[in-house]
Design a protein around this motif. Sequence first.
Motif, PDB file in Angstrom:
ATOM      1  N   LYS A   4      43.132 -96.483 -85.802  1.00 15.87           N
ATOM      2  CA  LYS A   4      44.261 -97.507 -85.914  1.00 15.87           C
ATOM      3  C   LYS A   4      45.350 -96.932 -86.666  1.00 15.87           C
ATOM      4  O   LYS A   4      44.979 -96.781 -87.692  1.00 15.87           O
ATOM      5  N   THR A   5      46.339 -97.072 -86.296  1.00 15.12           N
ATOM      6  CA  THR A   5      47.658 -96.954 -87.159  1.00 15.12           C
ATOM      7  C   THR A   5      48.530 -98.154 -87.222  1.00 15.12           C
ATOM      8  O   THR A   5      48.566 -98.867 -86.303  1.00 15.12           O
ATOM      9  N   ARG A   6      49.318 -98.244 -88.270  1.00 11.61           N
ATOM     10  CA  ARG A   6      49.864 -99.446 -88.720  1.00 11.61           C
ATOM     11  C   ARG A   6      51.329 -99.306 -87.456  1.00 11.61           C
ATOM     12  O   ARG A   6      51.921 -98.458 -87.558  1.00 11.61           O
ATOM     13  N   GLN A   7      51.734-100.553 -86.946  1.00 16.65           N
ATOM     14  CA  GLN A   7      52.975-100.660 -86.257  1.00 16.65           C
ATOM     15  C   GLN A   7      53.931-101.136 -86.943  1.00 16.65           C
ATOM     16  O   GLN A   7      53.912-102.351 -87.718  1.00 16.65           O
ATOM     17  N   PRO A   8      55.024-100.408 -87.384  1.00 14.10           N
ATOM     18  CA  PRO A   8      56.014-100.862 -88.284  1.00 14.10           C
ATOM     19  C   PRO A   8      56.985-101.646 -87.585  1.00 14.10           C
ATOM     20  O   PRO A   8      57.716-102.436 -88.101  1.00 14.10           O
ATOM     21  N   ASP A   9      56.888-101.478 -86.094  1.00 14.98           N
ATOM     22  CA  ASP A   9      58.321-102.094 -85.315  1.00 14.98           C
ATOM     23  C   ASP A   9      57.472-102.878 -84.287  1.00 14.98           C
ATOM     24  O   ASP A   9      57.213-102.165 -83.322  1.00 14.98           O
ATOM     25  N   LYS A  10      57.313-103.997 -84.304  1.00 16.98           N
ATOM     26  CA  LYS A  10      56.689-105.149 -83.542  1.00 16.98           C
ATOM     27  C   LYS A  10      57.677-105.184 -82.242  1.00 16.98           C
ATOM     28  O   LYS A  10      57.075-105.260 -81.049  1.00 16.98           O
ATOM     29  N   GLN A  11      58.762-105.081 -82.270  1.00 12.84           N
ATOM     30  CA  GLN A  11      59.846-105.436 -81.300  1.00 12.84           C
ATOM     31  C   GLN A  11      59.835-104.224 -80.422  1.00 12.84           C
ATOM     32  O   GLN A  11      59.871-104.367 -79.204  1.00 12.84           O
ATOM     33  N   THR A  12      59.597-102.988 -80.943  1.00 13.02           N
ATOM     34  CA  THR A  12      59.805-101.744 -80.128  1.00 13.02           C
ATOM     35  C   THR A  12      58.353-102.005 -79.280  1.00 13.02           C
ATOM     36  O   THR A  12      58.623-101.471 -78.076  1.00 13.02           O
ATOM     37  N   ASN A  13      57.237-102.391 -79.739  1.00 13.44           N
ATOM     38  CA  ASN A  13      56.106-102.129 -78.753  1.00 13.44           C
ATOM     39  C   ASN A  13      56.273-103.160 -77.698  1.00 13.44           C
ATOM     40  O   ASN A  13      55.840-102.813 -76.594  1.00 13.44           O
ATOM     41  N   LEU A  14      56.935-104.632 -78.003  1.00 13.95           N
ATOM     42  CA  LEU A  14      56.903-105.420 -77.029  1.00 13.95           C
ATOM     43  C   LEU A  14      58.195-104.725 -75.968  1.00 13.95           C
ATOM     44  O   LEU A  14      57.813-105.129 -74.739  1.00 13.95           O
ATOM     45  N   GLU A  15      59.082-104.280 -76.391  1.00 16.47           N
ATOM     46  CA  GLU A  15      59.867-103.677 -75.445  1.00 16.47           C
ATOM     47  C   GLU A  15      59.426-102.530 -74.620  1.00 16.47           C
ATOM     48  O   GLU A  15      59.710-102.453 -73.314  1.00 16.47           O
ATOM     49  N   TYR A  16      58.523-101.766 -74.928  1.00 15.83           N
ATOM     50  CA  TYR A  16      57.856-100.693 -74.242  1.00 15.83           C
ATOM     51  C   TYR A  16      57.019-101.305 -73.481  1.00 15.83           C
ATOM     52  O   TYR A  16      56.883-101.093 -72.127  1.00 15.83           O
ATOM     53  N   LEU A  17      55.939-102.460 -73.609  1.00 18.15           N
ATOM     54  CA  LEU A  17      55.293-102.979 -72.683  1.00 18.15           C
ATOM     55  C   LEU A  17      56.017-103.816 -71.655  1.00 18.15           C
ATOM     56  O   LEU A  17      55.666-103.868 -70.311  1.00 18.15           O
ATOM     57  N   SER A  18      57.160-104.375 -71.881  1.00 17.30           N
ATOM     58  CA  SER A  18      58.123-104.967 -71.014  1.00 17.30           C
ATOM     59  C   SER A  18      58.606-104.134 -70.166  1.00 17.30           C
ATOM     60  O   SER A  18      58.838-104.384 -68.801  1.00 17.30           O
ATOM     61  N   ALA A  19      58.634-102.936 -70.258  1.00 17.89           N
ATOM     62  CA  ALA A  19      59.346-102.001 -69.577  1.00 17.89           C
ATOM     63  C   ALA A  19      58.310-101.209 -68.662  1.00 17.89           C
ATOM     64  O   ALA A  19      58.738-100.627 -67.400  1.00 17.89           O
ATOM     65  N   THR A  20      57.149-100.916 -69.038  1.00 18.99           N
ATOM     66  CA  THR A  20      56.206-100.216 -68.161  1.00 18.99           C
ATOM     67  C   THR A  20      55.172-100.915 -67.337  1.00 18.99           C
ATOM     68  O   THR A  20      54.975-100.625 -66.306  1.00 18.99           O
ATOM     69  N   VAL A  21      54.850-102.220 -67.979  1.00 24.74           N
ATOM     70  CA  VAL A  21      53.806-102.971 -67.234  1.00 24.74           C
ATOM     71  C   VAL A  21      54.286-103.574 -65.926  1.00 24.74           C
ATOM     72  O   VAL A  21      53.504-103.454 -65.129  1.00 24.74           O
ATOM     73  N   PRO A  22      55.399-104.254 -66.109  1.00 21.24           N
ATOM     74  CA  PRO A  22      55.927-104.842 -64.757  1.00 21.24           C
ATOM     75  C   PRO A  22      56.002-103.596 -63.726  1.00 21.24           C
ATOM     76  O   PRO A  22      55.998-104.007 -62.401  1.00 21.24           O
ATOM     77  N   LYS A  23      56.536-102.358 -64.114  1.00 16.22           N
ATOM     78  CA  LYS A  23      56.543-101.385 -62.861  1.00 16.22           C
ATOM     79  C   LYS A  23      55.587-101.049 -62.295  1.00 16.22           C
ATOM     80  O   LYS A  23      55.254-101.037 -61.219  1.00 16.22           O
ATOM     81  N   ILE A  24      54.368-101.266 -63.140  1.00 14.96           N
ATOM     82  CA  ILE A  24      52.924-100.948 -62.621  1.00 14.96           C
ATOM     83  C   ILE A  24      52.634-102.065 -61.389  1.00 14.96           C
ATOM     84  O   ILE A  24      52.297-101.773 -60.385  1.00 14.96           O
ATOM     85  N   PHE A  25      53.023-103.206 -61.892  1.00 16.90           N
ATOM     86  CA  PHE A  25      52.742-104.313 -60.980  1.00 16.90           C
ATOM     87  C   PHE A  25      53.562-104.470 -59.622  1.00 16.90           C
ATOM     88  O   PHE A  25      53.082-105.087 -58.830  1.00 16.90           O
ATOM     89  N   ASP A  26      54.622-103.782 -59.809  1.00 18.24           N
ATOM     90  CA  ASP A  26      55.531-103.814 -58.887  1.00 18.24           C
ATOM     91  C   ASP A  26      54.851-102.938 -57.746  1.00 18.24           C
ATOM     92  O   ASP A  26      55.183-103.356 -56.381  1.00 18.24           O
ATOM     93  N   GLN A  27      54.331-101.760 -58.084  1.00 15.74           N
ATOM     94  CA  GLN A  27      53.613-100.837 -57.185  1.00 15.74           C
ATOM     95  C   GLN A  27      52.510-101.212 -56.707  1.00 15.74           C
ATOM     96  O   GLN A  27      52.217-101.099 -55.384  1.00 15.74           O
ATOM     97  N   VAL A  28      51.786-101.984 -57.519  1.00  8.39           N
ATOM     98  CA  VAL A  28      50.449-102.375 -56.915  1.00  8.39           C
ATOM     99  C   VAL A  28      50.557-103.400 -55.724  1.00  8.39           C
ATOM    100  O   VAL A  28      49.300-103.877 -55.083  1.00  8.39           O
ATOM    101  N   GLN A  29      51.659-104.189 -55.832  1.00  7.85           N
ATOM    102  CA  GLN A  29      51.965-105.154 -54.436  1.00  7.85           C
ATOM    103  C   GLN A  29      52.267-104.455 -53.152  1.00  7.85           C
ATOM    104  O   GLN A  29      52.150-105.161 -52.313  1.00  7.85           O
ATOM    105  N   VAL A  30      52.630-103.026 -53.505  1.00  9.16           N
ATOM    106  CA  VAL A  30      53.024-102.564 -52.034  1.00  9.16           C
ATOM    107  C   VAL A  30      51.723-101.984 -51.230  1.00  9.16           C
ATOM    108  O   VAL A  30      51.650-102.207 -49.886  1.00  9.16           O
ATOM    109  N   SER A  31      50.843-101.503 -51.937  1.00  6.79           N
ATOM    110  CA  SER A  31      49.691-100.951 -51.230  1.00  6.79           C
ATOM    111  C   SER A  31      48.529-100.929 -52.213  1.00  6.79           C
ATOM    112  O   SER A  31      48.673-100.735 -53.398  1.00  6.79           O
TER     113      SER A  31
END
Length: 1130
Positions: A4-31
Amino acid sequence: MPGKTRQPDKQTNLEYLSATVPKIFDQVQVSIANHQKNCVALHKIHSDAANFFEQVNNGRGIRLTGERMFGDMIQCMLAPVLPLKKGITTADRVIRFIGAYTKFINEKAAEEKAGQDAIDVDEDTTATRFTARLLKFLMRGVEAKDKNVRYRVLQTLVEMVSHLGEIDEELYSALRNALLGRARDKEAPVRAQAVVALSKLCAAETDEDIENDEISAIDVLLEALAHDPSSDVRRSVLLSLPITPVTIPHILDRMRDTEVTIRRVVFSVVLEPNTTQGDEFKVMGPTHPRAFTISQREQIVRNGVGDREDSVRRVASTLIGSWIDVVDISGSKVDSQDLKQENVPAAEEGVLSLLKLFDLVEGTVARDALFSVFTHRPDIFSKIKFDADYWQKLDPERAFLARVFVDHCADEKDDKRLEEALPTVSALANIIKASWNALSDTYQNFIDDRLVRDFDDVELQEKEDEIVEKEAVLSELLKMAVNLDYSDESGRRVMFPLVREMTSKETLPETLVGHCLDVLRRLAADDKDLIRIVVEIISDLRDPFTDEPEEPVNDPNASFAETPSTTPKPRPPPREKTEAEKKQALDIDSRCLMLSNAMLERVNTTFEENSTLEGLMRDLIVPSIHIKDAHIRERAFVSLGLCCSIARKRALNSVDFFKSQVLSSPDKMKPSLYKIIFDMLMVHDLAFARSVPQKVLEITDDFLITRMREERDPQILAIICLGIAKLVLAGIARDINSVANLMLAFLSPATSGNQDLRQALTCFFPVYSYSSVANQSSIMSIFLRVFSEVKKTRADLEEGEEVATSSQVTTMFIDLTDPNRLSSVVSAHGLADEKDIHDNESLQLKLAIEILKEFLKPNFDFDKDDKKVLCQMFSKLYIPDVVDDELIRRLKLYLDTVKTRRPFKDTTSRNALSKFDALISKKYEKQLELQEEELRKLEELQDLFNFLDDIIPEDDGELVDPPEPKKRGRKRRSMSITTATSDGETPSHESGRGAQKAKKRRRVSGSDDESEEEEEEGTPRPAVKTRVMPKRAATGKISTQPIVITDSEDEAHEELPKKKASSLKAARKTRKVKDEEEEALDRDISQLLEPPSPAPSTPSSLSSLEDDTIVGPDSEAEEEEEVSGLLVED
């Protein structure tokens, strides 16, 4: 654990997750097709997030901030889905993706563990932490108030539970308990998801894993499978329940489920796909025919082929056909070697192998199975051939297959295949002869060997099995011989002596006698010829054991002179038989009676047309009745009953004899005696009705009903109830008391375990009720009686006994008296005209009137719960659009009277009655426009008003209280013979003419205000006398009309509505006045009154009355003496 590596910027990680995970859940609703791709993408994001952490406690620990943020994001994506109701496709796809990702991540973790040699089994991984955290989140919604949330949470658990991986014991127990609780949820969709999750979670659960105070998951599932009211829940359990020897009996019970879909699923989804297993389906599965017991196989065939729905019968036939295809998989080598022959087709081999798994002697299950296969699998039917070698190697299975094949061809009228399959008459006669000789030799060898040595249990069983097999072969051949074409005279000449000789042999098993007589019946010219043949056989059997006197030898050459003159010596008495001879004679008599019964069952003639039967009865049947042996006596009774069925006069004379035998015979013999009585009544119903109608009534209405109440043996009771039901349906037993007693027997706790009785009466009541308008009316008329008797039975229940609840009784009668059920059945068959059907539509309104009338009876003793059930019953009654005016007016009057005179104290009953009253009043508003005064003038309602007027109120709050006893000692009175009465006094003017007199009566009273003041002061005021001129001619003779003078309390009563005043008047006792005294009273009044003046039309005030007072207050004693002379005591 991965690095594991230390996360220096917690906000950056949250923004990354907020940008990628919802896209995946949008796709899985289609088919669903992109779920696998998105599982990989989400796992990559998850792995990246897991590399971020924070050090805590001075570096001695870490906080997994990345995994927590990822888990929170997944929960945020899942949370909006949970409140969505069932049926939304996008929500279903998201939940399926959660389950797919749980499976994916745990499989990846398992692969990583497998690649590492030394690893701690209990070490946490990213997958286990994610799964545990998600489970804890979902557990918070298991008991949510919103049913949609509970449903979605459990749906998610169903997708996850099979791929949870490793979870700790505490979480497993919490999840298990939560699922057990939701298995009893009030919502059926929630329960359906709970049982599926529970079956997956606890599939490997054993008794060792369950603590003493815990209930096993399998028990909960089996209870839901058997008793859950929702068919969706039962279906979910059925599809998810593991197939084990423990669960198979419960699965097979669902073949009798009330829902057609579930019955079909048992055969097509559960049993058939699991007959084989393995990659190439060459391994015997848990539902392979050889995995079942013989009783289970017969249960499957009986329930499947005998189902009332054609769709279920088709899938059952498909299952049996698949059994033929797979029956030899993993079978014993011995069976396979015996059946595999060069010229034996695979289809025929499979059929023979399957027949070995059934009992071919008892029942018709194997026959029904083959019939279904021949009908739905024509490929198997077309491949079966019967060549010469087939008949030379007969065994029970081959003989059975040939016979069923012939029966099927005969039923389908396939003469071509029948001719190809059957040998000629002569050839089949030779085959039967060879089989008979083999059976005789085997039986004789067995007898001889037993005389020489003793067999052990194994050898004895083998010998008996060999004899049974040969009997089975001969039995099938004789059944087959019935379908032969006996136009070939040469074949008849071979078959007839063979079968006759077999029948006359004592060694012929009794099970084959009937089949032999069936063949003889085909060979005989008519019934008379068959009777002659059988009587000859009986005579041949009895001749060696009949004591006949020896006839003297007459010498024609002897002369009278040569004859000695001495008296010839008397003939010595016949030699007494030994015990062995007596036993043999009894055996012969028993066999002769059996032949007689078999013959009488197959003839359709009259006793008078066959004189040979008289000798049979005189020499065999009647003497056998007096034999002490119970077996022979029973057969003799049956023979006599069969004779009575074809002899009308004998039946009329013998019915009393059989009644007496019922009372004196043991229980073992009673079933046959009861059947004989029922058969005689059914066959000779017209003769009994014309000659001895009173005897029929005595038997049906008295004797049989009494015996039904007194008999305790379940078999006897079932026979009696079934017989009475047949008599009722045939119109022979016409007393409604018979139907009522059948209903009470059906509902009695004493018959709860008598399945034969319950099944027979379950079929009887709908058939009886829906067959005619009169029958449905009869069912309606016994409702209150049955309801009351069941209530009494419920009060006297002993420990462990159960009886139908009041709600169950009312539901059953509502269904039986439903006019729509009757009209659909009767109209389809044209059994009643439209007028009768139209009149019958108001049947349940008549039932409501009967219930309301019962409420008004003084001896009404139903408790609060029963009243509640009866009132709630009104909302379930059928209300027709058109109804007779008189009927609906009667119903409305009864409703009003119950509400005023017998108001219910509990809110439920009162609301139910008010709702029904409102419904009736609204639907028939135009027909109920007339007021009570107008209804009283209708002649057709006079009897109803007479009944309602006689009702005494029970509740003090229903009517105004009668006046209390006056505090003063003296009574008010006038010159009329009617005075105001206090409690306990009876007005003398009441008589049978009161209805007409009440219209002419005038009432004079003081004012209410002054009456109230007098009561407050407590001081009696002087009595005020009032005179009123009766309306009559000056000199004509009239009947005296009483004039009522009341005080203020009396006025309060007279001001009541007419309906209440009439009921109060009817409640008091009436006195009659003789005509002579009335005339004298008229003369006295004429002398005392002033010149005639018109009587006031309305009551006047007290001040106006004082001017017309005839007698002052100080003359009351004289008035009482005068009135005492005029009054007539009752």
